[in-house]
Design a protein around this motif. Sequence first.
Motif, short mmCIF file in Angstrom:
data_model
loop_
_atom_site.label_atom_id
_atom_site.label_comp_id
_atom_site.label_asym_id
_atom_site.label_seq_id
_atom_site.Cartn_x
_atom_site.Cartn_y
_atom_site.Cartn_z
N ASN A 17 4.15 -13.50 23.50
CA ASN A 17 3.47 -14.78 23.64
C ASN A 17 2.86 -14.99 25.02
O ASN A 17 1.87 -15.72 25.15
CB ASN A 17 4.46 -15.92 23.33
CG ASN A 17 4.77 -16.03 21.85
OD1 ASN A 17 4.08 -16.72 21.11
ND2 ASN A 17 5.82 -15.32 21.41
N ILE A 39 9.82 -11.58 22.08
CA ILE A 39 8.92 -12.68 21.71
C ILE A 39 8.23 -13.25 22.94
O ILE A 39 7.04 -13.60 22.91
CB ILE A 39 9.72 -13.77 20.96
CG1 ILE A 39 10.24 -13.21 19.63
CG2 ILE A 39 8.86 -15.00 20.71
CD1 ILE A 39 11.14 -14.15 18.88
N ALA A 90 7.11 -21.00 21.13
CA ALA A 90 6.57 -19.64 21.02
C ALA A 90 6.42 -19.27 19.56
O ALA A 90 7.25 -19.61 18.71
CB ALA A 90 7.48 -18.65 21.72
N ALA A 91 5.34 -18.59 19.27
CA ALA A 91 5.12 -18.12 17.89
C ALA A 91 6.06 -16.96 17.59
O ALA A 91 6.23 -16.06 18.42
CB ALA A 91 3.67 -17.69 17.71
N SER A 92 6.66 -17.00 16.44
CA SER A 92 7.58 -15.93 16.06
C SER A 92 6.82 -14.63 15.90
O SER A 92 5.70 -14.60 15.41
CB SER A 92 8.30 -16.27 14.75
OG SER A 92 9.08 -17.44 14.91
N THR A 93 7.45 -13.57 16.32
CA THR A 93 6.83 -12.26 16.19
C THR A 93 6.78 -11.87 14.71
O THR A 93 7.81 -11.90 14.03
CB THR A 93 7.63 -11.21 16.97
OG1 THR A 93 7.72 -11.63 18.32
CG2 THR A 93 6.96 -9.87 16.91
N GLU A 119 11.34 -20.42 19.07
CA GLU A 119 10.63 -21.43 18.30
C GLU A 119 10.78 -22.81 18.91
O GLU A 119 9.85 -23.64 18.88
CB GLU A 119 11.16 -21.42 16.86
CG GLU A 119 10.43 -22.37 15.93
CD GLU A 119 10.97 -22.32 14.52
OE1 GLU A 119 10.52 -23.10 13.68
OE2 GLU A 119 11.86 -21.47 14.27
#
Length: 508
Positions: free
Chosen positions: A262, A258, A333-336, A329
Amino acid sequence: MKLKPRARTAGHRRHAWQILEAPAEDRKHEGDSNRGSRQQRGRNLRQRAWQILEAPTGEHPAVEPDAAIGPQLPDEPTVHMVLDLVVRIGEVQMASGAGASDVTATILALTRALGLPHCEVEVIFTSITVSCHRGSDLSPVTALRVVRSRSLDYTRLSDTERLVQRLLRNKLSAEEAYAELHRVTGAGHPYPRWVSTLAWGGMAGFIGLLLGGDIWTALVAFVISAVTDRVGRMLNRVSMPFFFQQMTGGVLASAAAIGVVNLGLLPLERPTLVVAAALTVLLSGLSTVSAVQDAITGYYVTAAGRSLEVALMSAGLIAGVAGGMQIAEYFGAASTPVPSVPSLQVLNLPIVILAGTGAAACFALASYSSLRPLLVAACAGAVGACAYGTLMVIEAGPIVASAVAATLVGLGGGVMARRLKVTPLVVAVSGITPLLPGFATYRGLSELADFGNMTPLMGAVATGIALASGVVFGEFLAQPVRTGLGRLERKLAGPRMAGPLDPGGSPE
């Protein structure tokens, strides 16, 4: 006409009594007593009536009071040494992932070859017990060995099996075998540890290609798995339980993937394949094949112990992946995103075969295999990947494809492995390792966390069971083929992936 009753003379009475008469020597004693008093004659009649109900002692087989019943065994120090030798050999096999039936057959074959024909063996998940019957005069001798640690060292397993074969062929004495086993178990790994680390990373890279990733996916998977292996070795030095080691590996794999996505460090098309490749590496050390083999061959206690270990280690891995996603999260960070299952095209089949070959070879190298088992494992990986890829091209489904591919790996390993002087367990485990459901596990976990859907996760469990049972079934199918190649295989009673071909004598 009225029948005349039979005259009851003294002679008739004596003839009727002789039907239940005691032996001749007792009748002589009776004649002597009849010349005595009436009281003595009544006592003899009662004694003769008792002898009618109980046979004379002379008719029973006489047993010498000093005669021993049972096998003739070596002296007591030799018995103790042989028992200690066989339980140590069984410990090496159990620690390397051999099934309980293989360990039992090996120990029985060795005890009979070394002069202890009447032994009982009990193998459970954490201990091995051997009891030697020494006849009616001496109490049995029992040896117990606890399996405290488990490690993948296929060179040690192969050397131990060669030692077993030499013992069965009477090329070594028990004393020489004991010294040789001490040398085998006391020797270090054949390769430095950094070679094993690079092999784990290479395995992750090849699995990334097998799943449909590009060269960047393979590179990132290589780095993450190598780092995870080094961290796991550091945790192992401080004796951290394997559950927390698996959890740490899951956190590192998911958080690193992740983070790479990101931060935009590398142009990854399918970043979740990195996590899937790392999870496959972490799943490869579990004894799924041995658990299924023990359940099929009737060793349910050992199968339950192995299954609980696999479930616990998998739970730690899943918890680690979930924890890594939560940490990412928390830091914003945006979840993959979880991609759909990549479809396999005919043009990609050569890449799949090459990736399966490389992944199997890297697993064998990471497990400290020598050159010959490594090459055979690579061939097994190629067979499994080819069968799996072909079935996926015709849309047979991952579970069916995994089962058929594993059956072919078990069949080929069972037929050819011993002819090439390679342990079938090495071939079987290495051949199915590239097909472990790392991608399905990660996808199922994400579905469970986002939508509460357990179906993909159960599909991953079903795929793992299909792989393990397929290998055992393939080994079972190999028995009739091997029967035509050699007579020793005719004595086998179940799937065998380690130990000697002769389980210790012909079946009764």
